[in-house]
Design a protein around this motif. Structure first.
Motif, PDB file in Angstrom:
ATOM      1  N   TYR A   1       0.820  -1.206   0.000  1.00 34.67           N
ATOM      2  CA  TYR A   1       0.000   0.000   0.000  1.00 34.67           C
ATOM      3  C   TYR A   1       0.858   1.262   0.000  1.00 34.67           C
ATOM      4  N   ILE A   2       1.895   1.274   0.796  1.00 31.55           N
ATOM      5  CA  ILE A   2       2.774   2.450   0.855  1.00 31.55           C
ATOM      6  C   ILE A   2       3.405   2.711  -0.512  1.00 31.55           C
ATOM      7  N   ILE A   3       3.867   1.628  -1.155  1.00 35.27           N
ATOM      8  CA  ILE A   3       4.459   1.775  -2.498  1.00 35.27           C
ATOM      9  C   ILE A   3       3.405   2.290  -3.480  1.00 35.27           C
ATOM     10  N   ALA A   4       2.178   1.721  -3.386  1.00 31.38           N
ATOM     11  CA  ALA A   4       1.101   2.126  -4.296  1.00 31.38           C
ATOM     12  C   ALA A   4       0.769   3.598  -4.122  1.00 31.38           C
ATOM     13  N   PHE A   5       0.680   4.058  -2.865  1.00 29.82           N
ATOM     14  CA  PHE A   5       0.336   5.455  -2.624  1.00 29.82           C
ATOM     15  C   PHE A   5       1.432   6.393  -3.129  1.00 29.82           C
ATOM     16  N   SER A   6       2.662   5.956  -2.988  1.00 32.15           N
ATOM     17  CA  SER A   6       3.775   6.761  -3.507  1.00 32.15           C
ATOM     18  C   SER A   6       3.680   6.894  -5.022  1.00 32.15           C
TER      19      SER A   6
ATOM     20  N   TRP B   1       0.809   6.159 -16.545  1.00 29.09           N
ATOM     21  CA  TRP B   1       1.245   4.772 -16.398  1.00 29.09           C
ATOM     22  C   TRP B   1       1.725   4.490 -14.972  1.00 29.09           C
ATOM     23  N   ILE B   2       2.409   5.445 -14.380  1.00 30.44           N
ATOM     24  CA  ILE B   2       2.893   5.257 -13.006  1.00 30.44           C
ATOM     25  C   ILE B   2       1.720   5.135 -12.037  1.00 30.44           C
ATOM     26  N   ALA B   3       0.735   6.019 -12.181  1.00 25.14           N
ATOM     27  CA  ALA B   3      -0.442   5.963 -11.306  1.00 25.14           C
ATOM     28  C   ALA B   3      -1.220   4.670 -11.530  1.00 25.14           C
ATOM     29  N   ALA B   4      -1.312   4.240 -12.798  1.00 23.39           N
ATOM     30  CA  ALA B   4      -2.011   2.983 -13.099  1.00 23.39           C
ATOM     31  C   ALA B   4      -1.295   1.797 -12.453  1.00 23.39           C
ATOM     32  N   ALA B   5       0.039   1.827 -12.487  1.00 23.74           N
ATOM     33  CA  ALA B   5       0.808   0.760 -11.833  1.00 23.74           C
ATOM     34  C   ALA B   5       0.543   0.756 -10.329  1.00 23.74           C
ATOM     35  N   GLY B   6       0.442   1.951  -9.746  1.00 23.85           N
ATOM     36  CA  GLY B   6       0.123   2.048  -8.322  1.00 23.85           C
ATOM     37  C   GLY B   6      -1.237   1.460  -8.012  1.00 23.85           C
ATOM     38  N   MET B   7      -2.221   1.739  -8.860  1.00 21.30           N
ATOM     39  CA  MET B   7      -3.563   1.194  -8.638  1.00 21.30           C
ATOM     40  C   MET B   7      -3.564  -0.325  -8.777  1.00 21.30           C
ATOM     41  N   ALA B   8      -2.842  -0.841  -9.769  1.00 26.92           N
ATOM     42  CA  ALA B   8      -2.749  -2.299  -9.927  1.00 26.92           C
ATOM     43  C   ALA B   8      -2.136  -2.936  -8.681  1.00 26.92           C
ATOM     44  N   LEU B   9      -1.105  -2.296  -8.134  1.00 29.63           N
ATOM     45  CA  LEU B   9      -0.459  -2.803  -6.920  1.00 29.63           C
ATOM     46  C   LEU B   9      -1.419  -2.761  -5.732  1.00 29.63           C
ATOM     47  N   ALA B  10      -2.219  -1.692  -5.639  1.00 28.96           N
ATOM     48  CA  ALA B  10      -3.194  -1.577  -4.551  1.00 28.96           C
ATOM     49  C   ALA B  10      -4.268  -2.660  -4.660  1.00 28.96           C
TER      50      ALA B  10
ATOM     51  N   LEU C   1      -6.511  -7.838  -2.584  1.00 27.99           N
ATOM     52  CA  LEU C   1      -6.908  -9.226  -2.796  1.00 27.99           C
ATOM     53  C   LEU C   1      -6.131 -10.198  -1.907  1.00 27.99           C
ATOM     54  N   LEU C   2      -4.990  -9.777  -1.403  1.00 28.94           N
ATOM     55  CA  LEU C   2      -4.197 -10.649  -0.533  1.00 28.94           C
ATOM     56  C   LEU C   2      -4.730 -10.699   0.901  1.00 28.94           C
ATOM     57  N   GLN C   3      -5.613  -9.756   1.258  1.00 31.59           N
ATOM     58  CA  GLN C   3      -6.002  -9.622   2.663  1.00 31.59           C
ATOM     59  C   GLN C   3      -7.001 -10.658   3.136  1.00 31.59           C
ATOM     60  N   VAL C   4      -8.041 -10.915   2.341  1.00 29.15           N
ATOM     61  CA  VAL C   4      -9.117 -11.795   2.804  1.00 29.15           C
ATOM     62  C   VAL C   4      -9.504 -12.788   1.715  1.00 29.15           C
ATOM     63  N   GLN C   5     -10.376 -13.715   2.086  1.00 24.56           N
ATOM     64  CA  GLN C   5     -10.865 -14.690   1.127  1.00 24.56           C
ATOM     65  C   GLN C   5     -11.900 -14.038   0.213  1.00 24.56           C
ATOM     66  N   HIS C   6     -11.886 -14.436  -1.047  1.00 21.69           N
ATOM     67  CA  HIS C   6     -12.780 -13.820  -2.013  1.00 21.69           C
ATOM     68  C   HIS C   6     -13.439 -14.891  -2.874  1.00 21.69           C
ATOM     69  N   ASN C   7     -14.520 -14.494  -3.534  1.00 22.41           N
ATOM     70  CA  ASN C   7     -15.137 -15.333  -4.556  1.00 22.41           C
ATOM     71  C   ASN C   7     -14.387 -15.054  -5.856  1.00 22.41           C
ATOM     72  N   TRP C   8     -13.387 -15.853  -6.121  1.00 23.12           N
ATOM     73  CA  TRP C   8     -12.493 -15.571  -7.248  1.00 23.12           C
ATOM     74  C   TRP C   8     -13.196 -15.655  -8.594  1.00 23.12           C
ATOM     75  N   LEU C   9     -14.241 -16.482  -8.683  1.00 20.47           N
ATOM     76  CA  LEU C   9     -14.974 -16.580  -9.943  1.00 20.47           C
ATOM     77  C   LEU C   9     -15.632 -15.247 -10.289  1.00 20.47           C
ATOM     78  N   LEU C  10     -16.282 -14.630  -9.283  1.00 18.52           N
ATOM     79  CA  LEU C  10     -16.922 -13.336  -9.518  1.00 18.52           C
ATOM     80  C   LEU C  10     -15.888 -12.258  -9.843  1.00 18.52           C
TER      81      LEU C  10
END
Length: 460
Positions: free
Chosen positions: A9-14, A34-43, A48-57
């Protein structure tokens, strides 16, 4: 895992902030994007790493969003860019409203939820719904699906808007007490939707750049509120960046028009349906010129100022203008571009067009910087700009744009206006500049006209 997510998150916000810094100039804008888009992709990855998700949806959502978004963004014409910005921004507000509704459902009507979660969710629902439906109306006006002129309820407009806002707030209070029926949040979303429609409908086309910026800010603030409710740091930071930057830009653009934001929201002026010409009984004539005469005037000038407007965007004339400017500069003539803050249909519209044609950033001059230059300018070439060059804003107290800062093109030694016809601008009012003694009209498609002028310059 928590430590990894925090680091990402810190890297993404930077990257967000660094990318935003790049958007301050055409030379670095693409890289900043492109830099901001890369930050959003990282965020997104960190979330998605934090909790369980319905990956199909999630996969289905990504596929559908990519299939709709990427082709639309790649194929959109520059003339339709404001519409796309309004539409995509509205989708963001709509998503936030749906998130608030989903939170209501999954928590049994906010039963046992902390107070800050309830307040943030209700705020996100109201503002997100307003932004979504308001953006759709802005899209309709810009796309000319809806009339550009103000459409309102007259004196009852603000009273009705106030009742709708009060009703939405009441629904939010009832829905937030815990365990309330779902009908209350549905009613909230409906009332906010109607409010969004009725707020933007009375705003005329001339105010659309400010409206788009304001709706962007509202979407950002609603996203930040949703992030607070979901305890999602990425949404909070990204939403606040969008909300803060959009609010600052909205304020700057309102000042550039010498109008307050409440006055714009209360009902703007302008539309594409007003007939040209002043109805005061005075007969007016215009002087028509040719590409050859325009070329001669510019060839013997010391300084030429180009004033771009929406007509340049419609004709996609920016590359032709750049070619003509290069030819003039090769002859030792100084060429500058006068950029009004609200020229076009969205903030920075003209800057984007000219940057696409590789016009030097140093040649782009803001209104305050260039206005003192017109008195010593031999020729000013106005390409499809109407309202931002209208001297009635300075001289006619009865004009709806009176007091709005404009580009003082009428102070030039000679003015050449490129237009298809004598139709009015998006504000729907006549422009006395067209009838001035030092003004000549070059009628026709702007791209074709500029190309013809360029050919005549080559022959001199």
């Amino acid at each position: 895992m928590d430590a990894l997510v925090a680091i990402l998150y810190i890297i993404a916000f930077s990257l967000f902030i660094y990318g935003l810094m790049g958007l301050t100039g055409p030379k670095t804008a693409v890289r900043g994007n492109w830099i901001a888009a890369a930050g959003m992709a990282l965020a997104v990855v960190a979330t998605l790493l934090q909790v369980q998700h319905n990956w199909l949806l999630i996969v289905i959502g990504l596929v559908v969003g990519t299939a709709l978004g990427v082709p639309s963004a790649r194929q959109v014409k520059m003339t339709a860019m404001p519409q796309m910005v309004a539409l995509f921004n509205g989708v963001g507000g709509g998503a936030v409203a749906l998130i608030a509704w989903s939170e209501f459902r999954t928590t049994d009507g906010f039963l046992a939820e902390p107070g800050h979660v309830i307040v943030a969710s209700m705020f996100a629902a109201i503002v997100g719904s307003i932004s979504f439906w308001g953006s759709l109306i802005a899209f309709g006006k810009l796309q000319e699906i809806l009339p550009g002129r103000p459409i309102g309820l007259g004196k009852a407009q603000q009273f009705v808007n106030g009742l709708l806002l009060l009703g939405a707030v009441v629904c939010a209070v009832v829905a937030g007490v815990g365990g309330a029926p779902q009908i209350w949040i549905v009613a909230l979303l409906v009332l906010a939707a109607v409010l969004g429609v009725l707020v933007v409908l009375p705003i005329g086309g001339a105010d659309m750049p400010v409206v788009i910026s304001l709706l962007n800010a509202l979407t950002g603030l609603s996203a930040a509120a949703a992030g607070l409710a979901l305890d999602n740091t990425a949404m909070i930071v990204a939403g606040m960046i969008v909300g803060a930057s959009g609010s600052i830009l909205t304020n700057l653009m309102a000042k550039a028009m010498n109008r307050s934001i409440p006055a714009i929201v209360a009902g703007g002026f302008g539309g594409t349906t007003t007939l040209p010409g002043a109805d005061d009984g005075v007969e007016r004539t215009v002087k028509s010129t040719s590409a050859a005469d325009a070329a001669i005037q510019m060839a013997y000038a010391s300084q030429v100022i180009v004033v771009p407007g929406y007509g340049m965007a419609v004709a996609q004339a920016q590359h032709a203008v750049k070619e003509m400017a290069d030819l003039l500069e090769a002859k030792g003539i100084e060429v500058k571009y006068a950029i009004h803050p609200v020229a076009g249909r969205m903030p920075g519209h003209m800057n984007v067009l000219l940057a696409e044609a590789d016009v030097s950033y140093d040649a782009l001059k803001e209104m305050d910087e260039i206005n003192g230059e017109f008195t010593r300018t031999d020729v000013t070439l106005v390409i499809g700009a109407n309202d931002v060059t209208n001297p009635a804003a300075r001289k006619d107290a009865s004009s709806p744009i009176y007091g709005m800062p404009i580009l003082n093109v009428d102070e030039s030694h000679s003015v050449i206006v490129l237009k298809r016809s004598m139709s009015s601008g998006f504000a729907g009012i006549d422009n006395p500049l067209f009838y001035a003694d030092n003004t000549s009209m070059l009628f026709g498609d702007a791209k074709k006209s500029v190309s013809e002028v360029t050919e005549e310059l080559k022959a001199l």
